[in-house]
Design an enzyme around this catalytic site. Structure first.
Site, PDB file in Angstrom:
ATOM      1  N   GLU A   1       5.173   5.568   3.958  1.00  0.00           N
ATOM      2  CA  GLU A   1       6.301   5.624   4.891  1.00  0.00           C
ATOM      3  C   GLU A   1       6.655   7.064   5.244  1.00  0.00           C
ATOM      4  OE1 GLU A   1       8.639   1.490   3.699  1.00  0.00           O
ATOM      5  OE2 GLU A   1       9.124   3.339   2.623  1.00  0.00           O
TER       6      GLU A   1
ATOM      7  N   GLU B   1       4.372  -2.812  -2.533  1.00  0.00           N
ATOM      8  CA  GLU B   1       5.699  -3.350  -2.884  1.00  0.00           C
ATOM      9  C   GLU B   1       5.682  -4.853  -3.125  1.00  0.00           C
ATOM     10  OE1 GLU B   1       6.769   0.489  -0.717  1.00  0.00           O
ATOM     11  OE2 GLU B   1       5.163  -1.004  -0.688  1.00  0.00           O
TER      12      GLU B   1
END
Length: 260
Positions: free
Chosen positions: A111, A131
């Protein structure tokens, strides 16, 4: 306490190295420090381009520091200015940012790279959003990734957490180019110096238009430009640099950009 960030100024270029052994993971304190660094970069007119990279040869950044979380850092804690990593929510950042991905970029590290404008990758770099395996969501990546690469590939990465190597990342357009590890920073610095010689007010206008128009219809975005509703575009059109560009073209010389 050793600083988690190493910063170097080279003329108009700011180089930021995330340096938190063993893996360059980001805890709350590091995120806040990154926010301060990138806010200062945004607000310093003498700086025109930034490079973000990781220390060492194995990790760019694995994202959130799970060890710090286990010791009390709350996942919804104070990330500081600009949100996680100081970049992805920093308002008004109208200067080019280059991510030099020198190794593993996963979770929040991917990210972070997605928050840059240009991504250069070492040949051994790898990318993932793991995740899903810990029962949480890669929130920023869920917003950004399907807009950057083919939807089905992005959703596969989000749903499965699978890893992709640098070659696959380049194939899907996630990175601009792949370089031998020993050449990565030299290429990032050369590109930064090239950009630093460019017109800063034009870069600012490009970034604002791209950012604001992302979810707008084409004509709506064009109408905002013609109605003088983009501040950076208006500043450009009323600037000395706008006149300098025209003069330099007519005089057949390189323009001298002053950012005003």
């Amino acid at each position: 306490m050793t600083s988690p960030l190493k910063t170097t100024r080279n003329g108009a270029v700011l180089e930021v190295v995330l340096d938190r052994p063993k893996a360059n993971a980001i805890d709350l304190a590091t995120s806040r420090a990154m926010g301060e660094v990138f806010t200062d970069f945004r607000d310093d007119d003498s700086l025109r381009v930034a490079i973000i990279t990781g220390a060492g040869e194995k990790f760019f950044c694995p994202g959130w520091d799970l060890k710090a979380a286990a010791e009390g850092d709350a996942v919804d804690g104070d990330y500081g200015k600009g949100g996680f990593g100081g970049l992805q929510e920093l308002r008004g950042l109208n200067k080019p940012v280059i991510a030099a991905v020198n190794g593993i970029a996963c979770g929040g590290g991917l990210e972070l790279a997605l928050s840059a404008d240009i991504i250069l990758a070492a040949s051994h770099a790898s990318f993932a959003l793991p995740e899903i395996r810990s029962g949480t969501v890669a929130d920023a990546a869920s917003i950004k990734l399907p807009k950057r690469i083919p939807y089905h590939i992005a959703m596969e990465m989000l749903f499965t957490g699978r890893w992709i190597d640098a070659e696959e990342a380049a194939r899907w357009g996630l990175v601009n180019r792949i370089l031998p590890a020993d050449d990565l920073m030299a290429e990032a610095r050369a590109m930064a110096q090239q950009l630093a010689k460019g017109p800063p007010l034009v870069f600012a206008a490009i970034k604002e238009i791209v950012r604001e128009a992302e979810d707008m219809k084409f004509q709506d975005a064009m109408n905002r430009i013609t109605k003088s509703q983009f501040a950076t575009v208006e500043r450009l059109y009323r600037s000395e640099d706008q006149l300098e560009g025209a003069r330099a073209f007519s005089e057949k010389r390189d323009p001298v950009w002053k950012g005003r």
